[in-house]
Design an enzyme around this catalytic site. Structure first.
Site, PDB file in Angstrom:
ATOM      1  N   ASN A   8       0.868  -1.183   0.000  1.00  0.00           N
ATOM      2  CA  ASN A   8       0.000   0.000   0.000  1.00  0.00           C
ATOM      3  C   ASN A   8       0.910   1.240   0.000  1.00  0.00           C
ATOM      4  OD1 ASN A   8      -1.382   2.260   1.057  1.00  0.00           O
ATOM      5  ND2 ASN A   8      -3.036   0.939   1.736  1.00  0.00           N
ATOM      6  N   ASP A  10      -0.012   4.442  -0.123  1.00  0.00           N
ATOM      7  CA  ASP A  10      -0.697   5.685   0.292  1.00  0.00           C
ATOM      8  C   ASP A  10       0.243   6.676   0.973  1.00  0.00           C
ATOM      9  OD1 ASP A  10      -3.016   4.461  -0.498  1.00  0.00           O
ATOM     10  OD2 ASP A  10      -3.847   4.214   1.507  1.00  0.00           O
ATOM     11  N   HIS A  11       1.120   6.138   1.841  1.00  0.00           N
ATOM     12  CA  HIS A  11       1.930   7.052   2.647  1.00  0.00           C
ATOM     13  C   HIS A  11       2.999   7.783   1.859  1.00  0.00           C
ATOM     14  CE1 HIS A  11      -0.338   6.419   6.035  1.00  0.00           C
ATOM     15  NE2 HIS A  11       0.328   5.451   6.635  1.00  0.00           N
ATOM     16  N   HIS A  44      -5.578   3.560  -1.469  1.00  0.00           N
ATOM     17  CA  HIS A  44      -6.888   3.902  -0.933  1.00  0.00           C
ATOM     18  C   HIS A  44      -7.220   5.318  -1.393  1.00  0.00           C
ATOM     19  CE1 HIS A  44      -9.589   4.221   2.936  1.00  0.00           C
ATOM     20  NE2 HIS A  44     -10.234   4.530   1.830  1.00  0.00           N
ATOM     21  N   ARG A  46      -9.347   8.051  -0.842  1.00  0.00           N
ATOM     22  CA  ARG A  46     -10.312   8.461   0.178  1.00  0.00           C
ATOM     23  C   ARG A  46     -11.199   9.575  -0.355  1.00  0.00           C
ATOM     24  NH1 ARG A  46      -8.962   6.741   5.626  1.00  0.00           N
ATOM     25  NH2 ARG A  46     -10.622   8.167   6.189  1.00  0.00           N
ATOM     26  N   ARG A  50      -7.057  12.872   1.011  1.00  0.00           N
ATOM     27  CA  ARG A  50      -5.981  13.378   1.874  1.00  0.00           C
ATOM     28  C   ARG A  50      -4.601  12.895   1.437  1.00  0.00           C
ATOM     29  NH1 ARG A  50      -7.046  10.079   7.425  1.00  0.00           N
ATOM     30  NH2 ARG A  50      -9.090  11.004   7.170  1.00  0.00           N
ATOM     31  N   HIS A  51      -4.525  11.774   0.736  1.00  0.00           N
ATOM     32  CA  HIS A  51      -3.201  11.351   0.249  1.00  0.00           C
ATOM     33  C   HIS A  51      -3.239  11.012  -1.250  1.00  0.00           C
ATOM     34  CE1 HIS A  51      -5.041   7.591   1.481  1.00  0.00           C
ATOM     35  NE2 HIS A  51      -4.645   7.653   2.746  1.00  0.00           N
ATOM     36  N   GLU A  71      -8.622   0.461  -3.011  1.00  0.00           N
ATOM     37  CA  GLU A  71      -9.434   0.484  -1.784  1.00  0.00           C
ATOM     38  C   GLU A  71     -10.312   1.716  -1.831  1.00  0.00           C
ATOM     39  OE1 GLU A  71      -7.418   0.716   1.922  1.00  0.00           O
ATOM     40  OE2 GLU A  71      -6.146  -0.970   1.409  1.00  0.00           O
ATOM     41  N   THR A 102      -8.230   3.542   8.333  1.00  0.00           N
ATOM     42  CA  THR A 102      -9.420   2.694   8.433  1.00  0.00           C
ATOM     43  C   THR A 102      -9.434   2.040   9.814  1.00  0.00           C
ATOM     44  OG1 THR A 102      -8.951   2.204   6.122  1.00  0.00           O
ATOM     45  CG2 THR A 102     -10.727   0.968   7.158  1.00  0.00           C
ATOM     46  N   GLU A 152     -10.855  -9.504   3.010  1.00  0.00           N
ATOM     47  CA  GLU A 152      -9.590  -9.112   3.638  1.00  0.00           C
ATOM     48  C   GLU A 152      -9.868  -8.997   5.129  1.00  0.00           C
ATOM     49  OE1 GLU A 152      -7.505  -5.710   2.077  1.00  0.00           O
ATOM     50  OE2 GLU A 152      -6.304  -5.523   3.903  1.00  0.00           O
ATOM     51  N   HIS A 191      -3.481  -4.654   7.833  1.00  0.00           N
ATOM     52  CA  HIS A 191      -3.607  -3.535   8.756  1.00  0.00           C
ATOM     53  C   HIS A 191      -2.658  -3.697   9.936  1.00  0.00           C
ATOM     54  CE1 HIS A 191      -5.792   0.204   9.313  1.00  0.00           C
ATOM     55  NE2 HIS A 191      -5.333   0.088  10.529  1.00  0.00           N
ATOM     56  N   GLY A 192      -1.742  -2.762  10.027  1.00  0.00           N
ATOM     57  CA  GLY A 192      -0.832  -2.734  11.175  1.00  0.00           C
ATOM     58  C   GLY A 192       0.280  -3.765  11.124  1.00  0.00           C
ATOM     59  N   GLY A 214       1.227  -1.358   4.347  1.00  0.00           N
ATOM     60  CA  GLY A 214       1.625  -0.015   3.963  1.00  0.00           C
ATOM     61  C   GLY A 214       2.491   0.693   4.976  1.00  0.00           C
TER      62      GLY A 214
HETATM   63  N1  PXP Z   1      -5.814  -3.079   4.240  1.00  0.00           N
HETATM   64  C1  PXP Z   1      -6.755  -2.103   4.314  1.00  0.00           C
HETATM   65  C2  PXP Z   1      -8.153  -2.440   3.898  1.00  0.00           C
HETATM   66  C3  PXP Z   1      -6.429  -0.811   4.754  1.00  0.00           C
HETATM   67  O1  PXP Z   1      -7.381   0.144   4.795  1.00  0.00           O
HETATM   68  C4  PXP Z   1      -5.092  -0.518   5.092  1.00  0.00           C
HETATM   69  C5  PXP Z   1      -4.712   0.864   5.490  1.00  0.00           C
HETATM   70  O2  PXP Z   1      -4.915   1.736   4.445  1.00  0.00           O
HETATM   71  C6  PXP Z   1      -4.150  -1.566   4.975  1.00  0.00           C
HETATM   72  C7  PXP Z   1      -4.538  -2.824   4.580  1.00  0.00           C
HETATM   73  C8  PXP Z   1      -2.711  -1.341   5.273  1.00  0.00           C
HETATM   74  O3  PXP Z   1      -2.549  -1.086   6.624  1.00  0.00           O
HETATM   75  P1  PXP Z   1      -1.157  -0.523   7.137  1.00  0.00           P
HETATM   76  O4  PXP Z   1      -0.921   0.767   6.461  1.00  0.00           O
HETATM   77  O5  PXP Z   1      -1.365  -0.412   8.608  1.00  0.00           O
HETATM   78  O6  PXP Z   1      -0.126  -1.565   6.775  1.00  0.00           O
END
Ligand code: PXP
Length: 244
Positions: A8, A10-11, A44, A46, A50-51, A71, A102, A152, A191-192, A214
């Site tokens: 991901n 996004d950052h 993602h 949004r 924002r990103h 996403e 999220t 997911e 996530h995380g 991400g």
């Molecule tokens: N999966 C989904 C559906 C998410 O919304 C996110 C965060 O954008 C991630 C995975 C990735 O999470 P992280 O950035 O914490 O690795």
């Protein structure tokens, strides 16, 4: 079946938007990730932009040669964008304006009819949908009923929890993955996740085909370089698989 890594990016866009410059470019990041072995790129888009920006998604669609996972929230605006851009897969996520990221899974039980229509419209256009859900049996069953081929599983509680909380969350993830697998769903998770906690997840959660990562990976990239960070996560995933 091996577990594939989707990065991901996004950052990378978050950093760019902090200054309104043209750099760093998430498209450039996507290319580096693919060359380092990522099996796909996730962004993602949004509602508040924002990103990631609309143009990023369009350029990524042209440049990404692995798989592009878009996403998005289940809104009419996003649906039209997905139908136009045609990502390889859409992941539907809940979205709250003031959240930092999220925060929880989609409540598919409560929104089943609406999500079923959404999944059907995308399927008619040849775009498969993944539903981002908490690892809860009722949400898995409701996801099956929508016709979505992929779920997911939200790994946030496992990733951020300590001790018993993390252990319980891991059990919940394993149970949800097993249930989804028996119902014919493809199982993804995210996530995380970090290079430290991803191996244990991969070792314990089966079936598992795909990870979306991400924040931790892009953070590692600041110190190690993006290609190295991707390689480190791939090694951690392979390590988890070898211990199954
Ligand atoms: N999966 C989904 C559906 C998410 O919304 C996110 C965060 O954008 C991630 C995975 C990735 O999470 P992280 O950035 O914490 O690795």
């Amino acid at each position: 079946m091996s577990v594939s890594l989707h990065v991901n990016v996004d950052h990378v866009a978050t950093l760019r938007q902090a200054r309104g410059t043209r750099y760093p470019d998430p498209v450039h990041a996507a290319v580096v990730c693919e060359r380092a072995g990522a099996a796909g790129i996730t962004v993602h888009l949004r509602e508040d932009r924002r990103h990631v920006q609309d143009r990023d998604v369009e350029v990524l669609r042209e440049v990404v040669s692995t798989r592009l996972n878009l996403e998005m929230a289940a809104t009419e605006e996003m649906l039209q964008i997905a139908l136009r851009v045609r990502p390889d897969i859409v992941t539907l996520v809940p979205e709250r304006r003031l959240e930092r990221t999220t925060e929880g899974g989609l409540d598919v039980v409560a929104r089943r009819e609406e999500l079923t229509r959404f999944v059907g419209t995308l399927a008619d256009a040849g775009i498969p949908t993944s539903l981002f859900i908490d690892p809860v049996a009722a949400q898995v069953e409701a996801s099956v009923e929508t016709g979505a081929p992929v779920i997911e599983l939200h790994t946030g509680v496992y990733a951020h929890g300590h001790g018993l909380e993390a252990t319980r969350a891991l059990h919940a993830l394993a149970a949800a993955a097993e249930l989804g697998g028996t119902r014919g769903l493809v199982i993804a998770a995210g996530h995380g996740l970090t290079s430290r906690n991803v191996g244990e997840l991969v070792r314990r959660v089966l079936p598992l085909e795909e990870l979306n990562i991400g924040h931790a990976l892009v953070s590692d990239a600041l110190f190690e370089g993006l290609d190295h960070a991707v390689a480190s996560f791939l090694a951690a995933i392979a390590d988890g698989e070898s211990q199954r």
